[in-house]
Scaffold this motif. Structure first.
Motif, short mmCIF file in Angstrom:
data_model
loop_
_atom_site.label_atom_id
_atom_site.label_comp_id
_atom_site.label_asym_id
_atom_site.label_seq_id
_atom_site.Cartn_x
_atom_site.Cartn_y
_atom_site.Cartn_z
N UNK A 165 0.33 7.73 5.09
CA UNK A 165 0.38 7.40 3.67
C UNK A 165 1.83 7.47 3.22
N UNK A 166 2.23 6.46 2.44
CA UNK A 166 3.62 6.39 1.97
C UNK A 166 3.62 6.56 0.45
N UNK A 167 4.62 7.30 -0.03
CA UNK A 167 4.71 7.62 -1.46
C UNK A 167 6.12 7.41 -1.98
N UNK A 168 6.20 6.84 -3.16
CA UNK A 168 7.42 6.81 -3.96
C UNK A 168 7.10 7.61 -5.20
N UNK A 169 7.87 8.66 -5.45
CA UNK A 169 7.65 9.51 -6.62
C UNK A 169 8.87 9.36 -7.52
N UNK A 194 0.82 -1.22 0.00
CA UNK A 194 0.00 0.00 0.00
C UNK A 194 0.85 1.27 0.00
N UNK A 195 1.93 1.23 -0.77
CA UNK A 195 2.78 2.40 -1.00
C UNK A 195 2.39 2.95 -2.36
N UNK A 196 2.02 4.21 -2.41
CA UNK A 196 1.62 4.84 -3.66
C UNK A 196 2.85 5.15 -4.50
N UNK A 197 2.85 4.73 -5.76
CA UNK A 197 3.94 5.05 -6.68
C UNK A 197 3.38 6.02 -7.71
N UNK A 198 4.02 7.18 -7.82
CA UNK A 198 3.56 8.25 -8.72
C UNK A 198 4.72 8.66 -9.64
N UNK A 199 4.36 9.26 -10.76
CA UNK A 199 5.35 9.76 -11.72
C UNK A 199 5.08 11.23 -11.97
#
Length: 168
Positions: A50-54, A29-34
């Motif tokens: 909330x965790x994010x990898x951009x 449930x880690x959000x990956x965004x570009x």
């Protein structure tokens, strides 16, 4: 710390039955965004549970899994750093920063299985050939080589991992 990182990679691979960092991030449930990030390769941050990898969408697509795996390493070991400010990646494979080195070890262990790289070392015997075959930066192969040496495998010394290879 290296042994702890390797154990965590093994735990994740067993639990999620994949080495794909995008699949693991999704299941965790880690959000990956570009996004367009200029010179920034990517970053990890943790906000309000909330965790994010951009990831910089303007990079070569073959680098996306490497950036994702690296940032996933930050998620596993450096969440406390990312609570106040994102962990930003201007250059990967930085040897000067302990958190960056740990994230690089995590990425190398996740993305390159021991059996795969050892079979290639037996065939080609050079880091450049192995990197080309795996379609990985030679620096990541170097990190994996260092990991294999720490595990007791007999492979040649290379040690070229620097912090500026993605600038080229």
């Amino acid at each position: 710390m290296t042994k702890f990182i390797l154990k965590e990679v093994n735990r994740l691979v067993k639990k999620y039955k994949t080495r794909d960092p995008f699949e693991i991030a999704e299941m965790m449930k880690i959000n990956v965004c570009y996004h367009e990030l200029g010179n920034l390769k990517g970053y990890y941050f943790y906000q309000s549970k909330f965790r994010y990898i951009v990831i910089n969408k303007n990079m070569k697509e073959e680098l996306f899994p490497i950036i994702c795996a690296h940032e996933l390493g930050h998620d596993r070991f450096h969440q406390s750093f990312a609570k106040n400010d994102p962990i930003r990646e201007f250059s990967l494979f930085d040897m000067k920063s302990k958190p960056e080195r740990e994230a690089n070890i995590f990425a190398a262990e996740l993305l390159i299985p021991d059996k795969t790289i050892m079979a290639l070392f037996k065939e080609d015997c050079t880091y450049a050939n192995v990197a080309a075959e795996l379609k990985m930066p030679i620096e990541l192969v170097d990190f994996k080589g260092q990991i294999l040496k720490s595990k007791g495998f007999d492979i040649g010394q290379f040690c070229i991992s620097g912090g500026d290879f993605l600038k080229r």
